[in-house]
Motif scaffolding. Sequence first.
Motif, short mmCIF file in Angstrom:
data_model
loop_
_atom_site.label_atom_id
_atom_site.label_comp_id
_atom_site.label_asym_id
_atom_site.label_seq_id
_atom_site.Cartn_x
_atom_site.Cartn_y
_atom_site.Cartn_z
N GLU A 32 -5.92 -5.80 0.89
CA GLU A 32 -6.82 -5.73 2.05
C GLU A 32 -7.96 -6.80 1.67
O GLU A 32 -8.09 -7.60 2.42
CB GLU A 32 -7.50 -4.44 2.16
CG GLU A 32 -6.33 -3.41 2.75
CD GLU A 32 -6.88 -2.04 2.66
OE1 GLU A 32 -6.52 -1.34 3.76
OE2 GLU A 32 -7.41 -1.57 1.98
N ASP A 48 -2.34 -1.36 8.71
CA ASP A 48 -3.70 -1.12 8.48
C ASP A 48 -4.29 -0.64 9.84
O ASP A 48 -3.99 -0.84 10.95
CB ASP A 48 -4.41 -2.43 8.22
CG ASP A 48 -5.92 -2.40 8.32
OD1 ASP A 48 -6.31 -1.64 7.10
OD2 ASP A 48 -6.57 -2.97 9.22
N GLY A 49 -5.34 0.34 9.47
CA GLY A 49 -6.10 1.18 10.21
C GLY A 49 -5.12 2.42 11.00
O GLY A 49 -5.06 2.71 12.23
N GLU A 106 0.86 -1.22 -0.16
CA GLU A 106 0.08 0.07 0.06
C GLU A 106 0.97 1.41 0.03
O GLU A 106 0.36 2.29 -0.57
CB GLU A 106 -0.86 0.06 1.18
CG GLU A 106 -1.79 1.17 1.34
CD GLU A 106 -2.85 1.21 2.52
OE1 GLU A 106 -3.17 0.32 2.92
OE2 GLU A 106 -2.89 2.24 3.09
MN MN Z 1 -5.52 -0.56 5.53
#
Ligand code: MN
Length: 339
Positions: free
Chosen positions: A283, A119-120, A94
């Motif tokens: 994801e 992530d997050g 990403e």
């Molecule tokens: Mn993510």
Amino acid sequence: MSTPTKPIALTRFLIEAQRAGHINPDLRLLIEVVARACKAISHAVSKGALGGVLGEAGTGNIQGEAQKKLDVLSNEILLEANEWGGHLAGCASEEMDDFSKIPNAYPKGNYLLLFDPLDGSSNIDVNVSVGTIFSVLKCPDGIDELKTEHFLQPGTQQVAAGYTVYGPSTMLVLTIGHGTHEFTLDRELGSFLLTKRDLRIPADTKEFAINMSNQRHWFPPMQRYASELLAGKTGPRGKDFNMRWVASMVADVHRILTRGGIFIYPRDQKDPDKPGRLRLMYEANPMSFIVEQAGGAATNGAQRILEIQPEKLHQRVAVFLGSKNEVEVATRYHLEAQG
Ligand code: MN
Ligand code: F6P
């Protein structure tokens, strides 16, 4: 009194999987390398302000999102760990515009690793669970030069997928296509220990996860589905639903793997060019593989996510995943609206 059985370490679990013919030694060692990198990320995350790792990095990724220091650091940890592993032909993340070839691998490995390193990340600075998501594909045979197109394989081609969640405890959830299994990091031993074999997601649920603040942007089938959930016992669904939204996909999916539920990030009209918020390759695909291997389902409202033919590395997709019967209802509403 019976003696408690000693938990199985990830290393032994993988060796047993190799003996059972579920993975080969290269894939086993690749998963070990990824797990080791995740331990390092867990360590960095847990230091928080004391590690000087909170806050913005001052850079942006290809999707125009501001990168946090920990996004960048986690990406570097995963790249560095894999650089000398010898099991990979390339990585995509990403946090990188293009895929990266593995410069030091000799002989060149046979696998492609795709990941969302942290992530997050909007939750980092507020001390709420974040995680790492990864997907492993086979590199096509007989290619002279690695190209983006070699990564663009549907999720059904994944040979392994997993995530770690850095929460009150650090956990690794893994599938190699033979069920979904949960490991907890023993910080003293420094090993992931098997804490649940063969996770099963209940087929029915009374819990949904969605960012309700986007409601006004949703398309009609999503409006209908959500309003029926909210209508509860007296509505057409005939039962009350509860809502939870951590805003870290890893944490929301982990809850669903533990006690059921449906996770939804639909396509909306806020930015009609974006077919959803979440990214397919690192994801939605790994999470769909993990969820299906635990008896759940995952669609984009029209088809099984794992069967989507990717067109771009950073492609976005709508996501409905979790308890099988609930995903079926949400998908049916969307299919009916298409006529
Ligand atoms: Mn993510
Ligand atoms: O990676 C994208 C992500 O951060 C997911 O982890 C999470 O589910 C979602 O975005 C949160 O979206 P929002 O900010 O709209 O709540």
